[in-house]
Write a protein that holds these residues in place. Sequence first.
Motif, mmCIF file in Angstrom:
data_model
loop_
_atom_site.group_PDB
_atom_site.id
_atom_site.type_symbol
_atom_site.label_atom_id
_atom_site.label_comp_id
_atom_site.label_asym_id
_atom_site.label_seq_id
_atom_site.Cartn_x
_atom_site.Cartn_y
_atom_site.Cartn_z
ATOM 1 N N GLU A 39 61.612 64.504 76.799
ATOM 2 C CA GLU A 39 62.860 64.669 76.048
ATOM 3 C C GLU A 39 63.146 63.509 75.100
ATOM 4 N N ALA A 40 62.520 62.355 75.342
ATOM 5 C CA ALA A 40 62.747 61.170 74.506
ATOM 6 C C ALA A 40 61.422 60.646 73.978
ATOM 7 N N VAL A 41 61.452 60.101 72.770
ATOM 8 C CA VAL A 41 60.294 59.471 72.148
ATOM 9 C C VAL A 41 60.613 57.989 71.982
ATOM 10 N N PHE A 42 59.795 57.129 72.601
ATOM 11 C CA PHE A 42 60.063 55.689 72.655
ATOM 12 C C PHE A 42 58.906 54.961 71.973
ATOM 13 N N ILE A 43 59.192 54.349 70.815
ATOM 14 C CA ILE A 43 58.152 53.647 70.077
ATOM 15 C C ILE A 43 58.625 52.237 69.729
ATOM 16 N N THR A 44 57.675 51.350 69.430
ATOM 17 C CA THR A 44 57.981 49.982 69.013
ATOM 18 C C THR A 44 57.422 49.767 67.615
ATOM 19 N N LEU A 58 65.390 62.708 71.733
ATOM 20 C CA LEU A 58 66.083 61.433 71.600
ATOM 21 C C LEU A 58 65.079 60.404 71.090
ATOM 22 N N LEU A 59 65.404 59.740 69.994
ATOM 23 C CA LEU A 59 64.509 58.735 69.422
ATOM 24 C C LEU A 59 64.948 57.343 69.867
ATOM 25 N N ILE A 60 64.023 56.600 70.480
ATOM 26 C CA ILE A 60 64.266 55.221 70.912
ATOM 27 C C ILE A 60 63.271 54.331 70.174
ATOM 28 N N VAL A 61 63.777 53.318 69.480
ATOM 29 C CA VAL A 61 62.906 52.434 68.715
ATOM 30 C C VAL A 61 63.203 50.984 69.077
ATOM 31 N N ASP A 62 62.161 50.276 69.478
ATOM 32 C CA ASP A 62 62.226 48.838 69.708
ATOM 33 C C ASP A 62 61.819 48.161 68.399
ATOM 34 N N CYS A 63 62.793 47.556 67.726
ATOM 35 C CA CYS A 63 62.556 46.908 66.428
ATOM 36 C C CYS A 63 62.541 45.386 66.547
ATOM 37 N N THR A 64 62.222 44.869 67.724
ATOM 38 C CA THR A 64 62.404 43.440 67.973
ATOM 39 C C THR A 64 61.435 42.556 67.197
ATOM 40 N N PHE A 65 60.352 43.148 66.660
ATOM 41 C CA PHE A 65 59.428 42.388 65.810
ATOM 42 C C PHE A 65 59.658 42.679 64.325
ATOM 43 N N ARG A 66 60.821 43.200 64.013
ATOM 44 C CA ARG A 66 61.152 43.646 62.655
ATOM 45 C C ARG A 66 60.861 42.597 61.585
ATOM 46 N N SER A 94 70.830 61.887 59.469
ATOM 47 C CA SER A 94 70.106 62.958 60.163
ATOM 48 C C SER A 94 70.907 63.560 61.316
ATOM 49 N N LYS A 95 71.830 62.767 61.885
ATOM 50 C CA LYS A 95 72.644 63.192 63.032
ATOM 51 C C LYS A 95 71.835 63.366 64.314
ATOM 52 N N ILE A 96 70.623 62.807 64.377
ATOM 53 C CA ILE A 96 69.853 62.901 65.616
ATOM 54 C C ILE A 96 70.402 61.907 66.636
ATOM 55 N N SER A 97 70.034 62.104 67.885
ATOM 56 C CA SER A 97 70.371 61.141 68.937
ATOM 57 C C SER A 97 69.370 59.987 68.863
ATOM 58 N N TYR A 98 69.883 58.754 68.869
ATOM 59 C CA TYR A 98 68.974 57.612 68.776
ATOM 60 C C TYR A 98 69.530 56.400 69.504
ATOM 61 N N SER A 140 73.593 56.173 68.599
ATOM 62 C CA SER A 140 74.133 57.297 67.843
ATOM 63 C C SER A 140 75.480 57.716 68.426
ATOM 64 N N GLU A 141 76.268 58.384 67.618
ATOM 65 C CA GLU A 141 77.648 58.693 68.006
ATOM 66 C C GLU A 141 77.733 59.538 69.265
ATOM 67 N N ASP A 142 76.809 60.464 69.454
ATOM 68 C CA ASP A 142 76.884 61.376 70.593
ATOM 69 C C ASP A 142 76.587 60.693 71.928
ATOM 70 N N LEU A 143 75.937 59.518 71.895
ATOM 71 C CA LEU A 143 75.590 58.809 73.128
ATOM 72 C C LEU A 143 76.482 57.611 73.393
ATOM 73 N N ALA A 144 77.332 57.270 72.444
ATOM 74 C CA ALA A 144 78.019 55.978 72.466
ATOM 75 C C ALA A 144 78.869 55.768 73.717
ATOM 76 N N ASP A 145 79.672 56.731 74.089
ATOM 77 C CA ASP A 145 80.594 56.530 75.216
ATOM 78 C C ASP A 145 79.855 56.283 76.526
ATOM 79 N N ASP A 146 78.799 57.056 76.771
ATOM 80 C CA ASP A 146 78.068 56.907 78.034
ATOM 81 C C ASP A 146 77.334 55.579 78.104
#
Length: 314
Positions: free
Chosen positions: A81-86, A114-122, A139-143, A166-172
């Motif tokens: 359900e989630a894609v996690f990339i760095t 759900l897109l998860i991106v580790d940008c720590t080496f940006r 895009s309005k995707i969950s991220y 993203s806005e849809d996940l913010a409260d949780d």
Amino acid sequence: MAGQQTAAGLNRTLFCYSASLSIDLIATFLASRGLTAALLHPCFDNLATLMRRRNVTLMPLHEEDLSLDRMEETFAGLAAEAVFITLPNNPTGFELSREEWDRLVALCGRYEKLLIVDCTFRFFSRKPLWDQYELLERSKISYLLVEDTGKTWPTQDLKCSILAISEDLADDVLELHNDILLNVSPFILKLLIEYLKDTVQEGLQSVIWEPIDRNRKTLREAIRSSGLTLHNTDSMISVEWLRITDPNFRSVDLVDRMQRLRLGILPGDHFYWHDHGQGERYIRIALARCPDMFADACKILKFATMTTNRMDPA
């Protein structure tokens, strides 16, 4: 400084003590919803460790699966359900072009991932700056995106990670965050602001890139006639990912040899978190070091690996 103007206007960014804490929050969130994740393979091994500690089921996602000609097929067959990339990826230096970013976000929307991106080496990337947060918000995707100061400005572990939501996940996610901490120390934030101001004034080229590039050149010259080869000649990040050419010689053998010479390197097996065997002939070398000290270390590495035929583990 990173060209992410849209991020500056978001009210859905949380401060954490470290990038690892941000990742742990993400893992906790995924576990709370029972979500599985496709995690880049290889990647820095504590990402998988943190996910598994929270009982998140992981599936390997290979860098080649994210090329433009394969990405559609990848998402069509993706069970997670989630894609996690760095990005850039530690340890390989793998990055996405803007066109690949556009395709990735569009596919996450189409397949409801759900897109998860580790940008720590940006800040080690040399690609032209563009506003990734604008793309994500439009895009309005969950991220969930993780930023960090610790990889770029070494301040004796005084650092700050930013978790953007993203806005849809913010409260949780905010609720989980508040269970752990209220804020990062104002003293640390003030110190980091001064580092950032200095970098803005002097420029990333002189403050960050030049020492890294100098050490990269020194290392690559040192391994020319050795039993080590470069995995990615285009990598610009603060580590170098090297392959051992001798099929009978493992990374742990080289690590042991270097330790006897008082030189520390990192074996590659655990970066391949799904199959340690795939990484047993890789090593990672950190480039963010004093250039004079690093040059001495490269002389030791050259002496220990110089060979015409093979590196003897003995």
